[in-house]
Design an enzyme around this catalytic site. Structure first.
Site, short mmCIF file in Angstrom:
data_model
loop_
_atom_site.label_atom_id
_atom_site.label_comp_id
_atom_site.label_asym_id
_atom_site.label_seq_id
_atom_site.Cartn_x
_atom_site.Cartn_y
_atom_site.Cartn_z
N ASN A 98 -5.35 -9.40 -7.95
CA ASN A 98 -5.38 -10.04 -6.72
C ASN A 98 -6.77 -10.83 -6.59
OD1 ASN A 98 -5.68 -7.15 -6.79
ND2 ASN A 98 -7.04 -7.63 -4.56
N CYS A 108 -10.28 -7.08 0.45
CA CYS A 108 -10.44 -5.73 0.75
C CYS A 108 -11.91 -5.41 0.87
CB CYS A 108 -9.38 -4.94 -0.14
SG CYS A 108 -7.97 -5.50 0.06
N THR A 110 0.76 -1.13 -0.04
CA THR A 110 0.03 -0.08 -0.13
C THR A 110 1.00 1.33 -0.12
OG1 THR A 110 -1.77 -1.24 1.27
CG2 THR A 110 -1.78 1.15 1.18
C1 LIG Z 1 -2.16 -7.11 -0.73
C2 LIG Z 1 -2.04 -6.10 -1.85
C3 LIG Z 1 -1.59 -4.79 -1.82
C4 LIG Z 1 -1.37 -4.18 -0.62
O1 LIG Z 1 -0.04 -4.75 0.20
P1 LIG Z 1 0.25 -4.46 1.67
O2 LIG Z 1 1.45 -4.92 2.00
O3 LIG Z 1 -0.91 -5.41 2.16
O4 LIG Z 1 -0.06 -3.11 1.95
C5 LIG Z 1 -1.17 -4.08 -3.12
N1 LIG Z 1 -1.55 -4.69 -4.20
C6 LIG Z 1 -1.88 -5.66 -4.27
C7 LIG Z 1 -1.99 -6.56 -5.65
C8 LIG Z 1 -2.24 -6.62 -3.33
O5 LIG Z 1 -2.34 -7.88 -3.42
#
Ligand SMILES: *Cc1c(COP(=O)(O)O)cnc(C)c1O
Length: 391
Positions: free
Chosen positions: A151, A325, A72
């Site tokens: 994701n 999410c 993030t």
């Molecule tokens: C999990 C995820 C994030 C966020 O990563 P964090 O380390 O949890 O903040 C961002 N982009 C994608 C595609 C993700 O799967």
């Protein structure tokens, strides 16, 4: 009851070798990497070795890696960092409709700050429309941000194709490679990107650590002001234990990627085939081949993903509906909406994301549980219940 974890796109268990690598940095080697004494030097050395490891893995130079608190923050730094620093050149950004919220919310925030964002559509498999993307490029476009792999539905995007017209027009290209790292090849030169986000906890490393790759010469504005850490790009005492764990996770992923991907792909296809052959009105969501080796996303007509998830949980099986999410909200997933699913269809979708340690017998157990649960829920459903052929 035995528990089966198949939600590896949400997070992964930390590998025991990663824990072992981290432990000394909580105890003996607790130094601050900015200190000049031996404690500090020890920490600084671990920091730079970790940076080298992560850089090597993605074909970057160590000085192109900024450690962050995760995917993030990396996405925020890439997009806001380029936008603020290049706003005199232009205020137009291009992204896709199926990005992670870390990208979409950042873009929405920038729109309030006077930037303009074009959200390029994807086809029914979730592949970005590169023609539309090319047409949406303007003279004031400064950044294109398109994720490497999605994701929710696991779709892999043609980043190197996009990089061709980004380069021609002198536009910076960012990709979120959080899901692809450790599953398919991630190399910054092969992809042709200027910025790339990765996260530790999606590859069996600890939570709260990640990195942003920034190609040499890419102007970026820092978002965190303070000491001169991370080449003045990200102030704050470095999370040495986390960074060491992340680097260890990256090293392990590099060693195992070929075998792990093969294993997960085998289990993925087995599960898809079992479900498709034994349950009617079940549809694979996402691209049949351009998808991550560990992603299964299937939708079942006439039932709710949430009900399936709860029944599966009672059997010890941990999976997701749509996206982790958004799974606590009743809004249909923005990704499933973007690929053209009607709300009633996207509500029946399950995301099953496999890990390197899942076993074939677990696939058998999950497939059997799904047959039972889908049958049970459809029997209770006022629409499906009257039609036994739908079970
Ligand atoms: C999990 C995820 C994030 C966020 O990563 P964090 O380390 O949890 O903040 C961002 N982009 C994608 C595609 C993700 O799967």
């Amino acid at each position: 009851m035995k528990r089966i974890y198949m939600d590896h796109s949400a997070t992964t268990p930390v590998d025991s070798l990663v824990v072992d690598a981290m432990l000394p940095y909580f105890t003996d080697k607790f130094g601050n990497a900015s200190s000049l004494h031996s404690f500090g030097q020890e920490a600084a050395q671990a920091l730079e070795q970790s940076r080298q490891q992560v850089a090597n893995s993605i074909g970057a130079k160590p000085e192109e890696i900024i450690f962050t608190s995760g995917g993030t923050e990396s996405d925020n730094l890439a997009i806001k960092g380029v936008a603020y620093r290049n706003s005199r050149k232009g205020k137009h950004i291009i992204t896709s409709t199926i990005e992670h919220p870390a990208v979409l919310s950042t873009c929405a925030y920038l729109e309030k700050e006077g930037f303009e964002v074009t959200y390029v559509a994807v086809d029914s498999d979730g592949i970005i429309d590169t023609e539309e993307l090319e047409k949406s490029i303007r003279d004031d476009t400064i950044l294109i941000s398109v994720m490497h792999a999605n994701n929710e539905i696991g779709t892999i995007q043609p980043i190197s194709d996009i990089s061709k017209f980004a380069k021609e027009r002198g536009i910076y290209l960012h990709t979120d490679a959080v899901q692809s790292l450790g599953k398919i090849a991630v190399n910054v030169d092969e992809l042709g990107v200027d910025l790339l986000s990765i996260s530790s906890h999606k590859i069996h490393g600890p939570k709260g650590v990640g990195a942003l790759y920034v190609r040499k010469g890419t102007p970026l504005q820092t978002l965190a002001h303070g000491g001169g850490h991370e080449r003045h790009m990200r102030a704050g005492t470095e999370n040495i234990s986390g960074i060491v764990g992340f680097a260890k996770a990256v090293a392990l992923a590099d060693e195992r990627i070929v075998d792990d991907a093969k294993h997960m792909r085998h289990l993925r296809d087995l599960l898809i085939n079992k479900v498709m052959n034994s349950i009617d009105n079940a549809y694979l969501v996402g691209h049949p081949t351009k998808r991550l080796p560990n992603n299964v996303n299937i939708r079942f007509s006439f039932i709710e993903g949430e009900s399936m998830l709860l029944f599966l949980d009672m059997k010890g099986i941990a999976i997701s509906t749509g996206s982790a999410c958004s799974s606590k909200s009743l809004e249909p997933s923005h990704v499933l909406t973007a690929i053209g699913l009607k709300p009633e269809d996207s509500h029946g979708s399950l995301r099953i994301t496999l890990g390197k340690d899942n076993l074939q017998e677990e696939i058998d157990y999950v497939a059997k549980a799904l047959v039972e649960i889908v049958g049970h829920l459809r029997a209770m459903s006022p629409i499906a219940g009257k039609n036994p052929s739908l079970r």
